[in-house]
Design an enzyme around this catalytic site. Structure first.
Site, mmCIF file in Angstrom:
data_model
loop_
_atom_site.group_PDB
_atom_site.id
_atom_site.type_symbol
_atom_site.label_atom_id
_atom_site.label_comp_id
_atom_site.label_asym_id
_atom_site.label_seq_id
_atom_site.Cartn_x
_atom_site.Cartn_y
_atom_site.Cartn_z
ATOM 1 C CG ASP A 15 -6.393 -1.221 10.374
ATOM 2 O OD1 ASP A 15 -5.443 -0.699 9.764
ATOM 3 O OD2 ASP A 15 -7.377 -1.728 9.798
ATOM 4 C CG ASP B 31 -5.838 -1.944 2.967
ATOM 5 O OD1 ASP B 31 -5.611 -3.035 3.521
ATOM 6 O OD2 ASP B 31 -6.409 -0.993 3.535
HETATM 7 C C1 GLA Z 1 -7.814 -0.868 6.148
HETATM 8 C C2 GLA Z 1 -6.433 -0.321 6.462
HETATM 9 C C3 GLA Z 1 -6.577 1.052 7.062
HETATM 10 C C4 GLA Z 1 -7.288 1.959 6.096
HETATM 11 C C5 GLA Z 1 -8.628 1.371 5.711
HETATM 12 C C6 GLA Z 1 -9.269 2.160 4.594
HETATM 13 O O1 GLA Z 1 -8.525 -1.098 7.303
HETATM 14 O O2 GLA Z 1 -5.739 -1.188 7.307
HETATM 15 O O3 GLA Z 1 -5.309 1.577 7.400
HETATM 16 O O4 GLA Z 1 -6.483 2.137 4.956
HETATM 17 O O5 GLA Z 1 -8.507 0.019 5.283
HETATM 18 O O6 GLA Z 1 -10.502 1.658 4.236
#
Ligand code: GLA
Length: 700
Positions: free
Chosen positions: A524, A455
């Site tokens: 997300d 990420d």
């Molecule tokens: C980002 C990712 C999510 C999750 C969060 C965790 O927003 O896109 O899918 O993994 O971080 O903090």
């Protein structure tokens, strides 16, 4: 299939090169001043025919135009946006080329040019393949005087692209934001300059480094489309110049305006690939050609069917512990998941987004015996194990930051603005990148981690590198290269490791990341109704086998919308199906339905992930997508809100054998291919958010 040298021809008398792909040709020539000029890009032409292509007319002959305005292969003079901006120590700028030589090896053409006076060499690179119409281009620059002064680079594009003259042009591209990535825009291209760019250090949610151009007449399955995509995951810029004389060129590469780099004596500077494709198959044909190209020439492991991931993020947030993850793992395996991913929260003092990033030690309060008992349980349940990491980031409230406050991007006398309470570690620094590689390598090795979700959750601000002095701007390039290098090393050293690219969803999903990862977490936003448009935009360039999509809870955590489980599944089944809901709160009935739908997905997975995709259009809120192999089809159709009384039309399928007959795997009814294409099917989608999966097998 290895590329063949026959794909590249050179005609010395015309100083002309012609590149042949299976269905297209591309040509350039050297002008009287040794400047490489664009000649042709379109349907296949033989060398003798390309010689006949008339020179592109220059703008009106006046003292306010320059002969140098003819389209260049790397726009470096004339009055349009420049693809190469170089400054020499005596104040001279721009370049005057002398052709040195060219080399053809396999499918590669390299044309070497040298400045007539200054110690700069440029090589224009072209690569063609026997099985793809995509032409890959990049540029290398070399400072040829090992004892000279550095050269100042202000812009070093990978390539300049020019389509043929058409009465008008239309631009297709995607824009967005966090939770609304990949929104397709299709607009008439105005006269003037249009800039698509990211200044965020990532390819970004807001703009995306590909574009498609047509003459305004192309449709989903017909018409000429010229498209290009930059394989770069940091800041980038594509300048499109639609001149008042009606000509169109665009030039693009890494970095955004205002950055300068010093090319050191003897140094070679290599730009990322900027690939181009011409297709006569409309937007759908263009997408399929890119999908094939990505599968054949970009992805590191295209052939493996992607597993069904369960990810714990929406279920447990940061509150992960051994007990709740084991409970979720048991449910995930029960309904058919194949890989269990524990998301954020397993390390350091990470109870929320305010602390702990950078301290990649297992949180012993929550995992008293470390990760191994959970991993063993996941394996016992027959699943593989994956873990969330965010290696490029640090919370100021972390042991890492307390020990190494100088490791982050920062500038003297400037604030260190936090976003999501975090700062960016400077991976341009070999010591910082080396630290990250070491802990990642150890983590994967010690725990036999099968999958990482990598990420990256904030854009760059105050992006400085004080120790680098005048070379500080290199961080915009070297940070990305640092990330690439770690990903490449991890893959080399752990051949079974699979990696998902994520940047707060789709903030860094591009050909650069796809060449070293297996799939992308594209948003997300897991609201299936919103997701249809996001997936539609993603599919313009990238194949379904890379598009991770989870089924999550209802109401959705982000939008509050309630959607039927079946609809949520059918939307996620259009890509790499995963599960992200809190299974501990699903009813037995829901778990049963989920088990059934996951079973169905496993049946259609080879068709969705390895078949060809046809977007069947949207009408009256009804959208459908078809995936097909020669003998099998899967059609997913979704009904978005209906207006009472609004008529619907049948969904016409594509690319079947009109003489063939196809059996519906669920109803047993048999359809003629000709009827499915000419008339279509009319699925029963009576109310908002109903959906269907139609599976057809060719029987003769
Ligand atoms: C980002 C990712 C999510 C999750 C969060 C965790 O927003 O896109 O899918 O993994 O971080 O903090």
């Amino acid at each position: 299939m290895p590329p063949s040298t026959a794909a590249i021809q050179f005609d010395p008398s015309h100083r002309l090169w012609v590149l042949h792909t299976p269905q297209t040709s591309y040509a350039l020539r050297l002008d009287e001043r040794d400047v490489p000029r664009h000649v042709y890009w379109g349907p296949a032409l033989a060398l003798a025919q390309v010689i006949d292509v008339p020179r592109r007319p220059l703008p009106a002959d006046s003292s306010f135009e320059s002969p140098a305005s003819e389209a260049g292969e790397l726009a470096g003079d004339g009055f349009g946006p420049q693809g190469l901006l170089v400054g020499f120590s005596d104040g001279t700028s721009a370049v005057e080329w002398r052709f040195v030589d060219h080399e053809v090896t396999a499918g590669d053409l390299a044309i070497r040019l040298r400045d007539r006076h200054y110690p700069l060499e440029a090589t224009l690179h072209y690569r063609v393949h026997d099985d793809s119409d995509v032409i890959v281009r990049w540029t290398t620059l070399r400072h040829t005087d090992a004892s000279g002064d550095p050269l100042l680079l202000t812009r070093t594009d990978s390539a300049t692209w020019t389509p043929p003259l058409r009465p008008r042009y239309r631009l297709s591209h995607v824009t967005g934001a966090w939770t609304s990535e990949f929104q397709l825009e299709r607009v008439a291209l105005p006269i003037g300059e249009t800039v698509l760019t990211s200044r965020r250090g990532v390819s970004s949610h807001q703009a995306h480094p590909w574009l498609m151009i047509d003459d305004g007449q192309a449709g989903e399955e017909h018409g000429e489309v010229w498209s290009t995509a930059l394989a770069w995951s940091g800041s980038w810029r594509i300048s499109i110049d639609h001149s008042p004389s009606g000509r169109l060129t665009w030039t693009g590469g890494f970095g955004h305006e205002g950055l300068t780099w010093r090319l050191r004596p003897g140094e070679t500077w290599r730009t990322p690939p900027f690939a181009g494709l011409f297709s006569t198959g409309g937007f759908g044909g263009t997408s399929r050609a890119w999908h094939d190209h990505v599968a054949r020439h970009v992805l590191p492991d295209p052939g493996t069917l992607r597993p069904i991931v369960y990810n714990s993020w929406e279920a447990t947030g940061w509150a992960v512990n051994e007990a709740n993850q084991k409970r979720l793992a048991a449910m995930a395996s029960r309904i058919g998941a194949e890989l269990f991913v524990m998301d954020d929260g397993w390390f350091g003092a990470r109870d929320g987004d305010a602390a702990g990033l950078g301290d990649w030690r297992v949180k012993t309060d929550n995992f008293p015996s470390g990760l191994d008992p959970l991993i063993a349980e996941v394996h016992r349940l027959g699943m593989r194990f994956g873990l969330w990491v965010e290696p490029e980031m640090v919370n100021p409230d972390s042991d890492l930051y307390r020990a190494h406050p100088d490791w982050v991007l920062h500038m003297p006398n400037r604030a260190r603005t936090t976003l999501r309470n975090q700062l960016v570690l400077n991976f341009a620094r070999p010591d910082v990148a080396g630290w990250a590689h070491k802990w990642l390598d150890t983590l994967v090795r010690d725990h036999h981690i099968d999958y990482l979700k990598w990420d990256m959750n904030r854009a760059f601000t105050e992006a400085g590198w004080p120790d680098a002095g005048p070379d500080a701007s290199r961080l915009w390039i070297e940070h990305v290269r640092g990330v690439y290098c770690i990903l490449d090393r991890l893959r080399d050293d752990h051949p079974d490791l699979r990696i998902q690219a994520c940047a707060g969803g789709g903030g860094r999903s591009d050909l650069g990341m796809l060449s070293r990862t297996d799939e992308v977490w594209i948003s997300d936003n897991t609201d299936a109704a919103d997701r249809i448009a996001i997936q539609h935009g993603y599919s313009q360039l990238y194949p379904a086998r890379t598009m991770a999509a989870w089924v999550t809870d209802s109401p959705n955590f982000l939008t509050g919308r309630r959607l039927p489980l079946r609809f949520r599944f059918h939307v996620a089944m259009a890509g790499v199906l995963g599960i992200g809901g809190n299974l501990l709160e699903w009813t037995e009935e829901e778990l049963g339905e989920a088990t059934d739908l996951i079973g169905r997905y496993k049946q259609i997975r080879p068709i969705v992930q390895h078949g060809r995709q046809y977007r069947l259009g949207t009408h009256a809120g009804r959208t459908a997508v078809q995936y097909s192999t020669p003998d099998q089809l899967a059609v997913l159709a979704w009904q978005l809100p209906l207006r009472a009384g609004q008529p619907t039309v049948p969904i016409r399928l594509r690319n079947l054998d009109p003489t063939g007959r196809y059996r519906d795997a669920d109803t047993g009814s048999i359809h003629h291919g000709a009827v499915l294409m000419a008339h279509g099917i009319d699925p029963d989608l009576p109310t908002d958010y109903t959906s269907t999966l139609i599976r057809l097998t060719r029987i003769g």
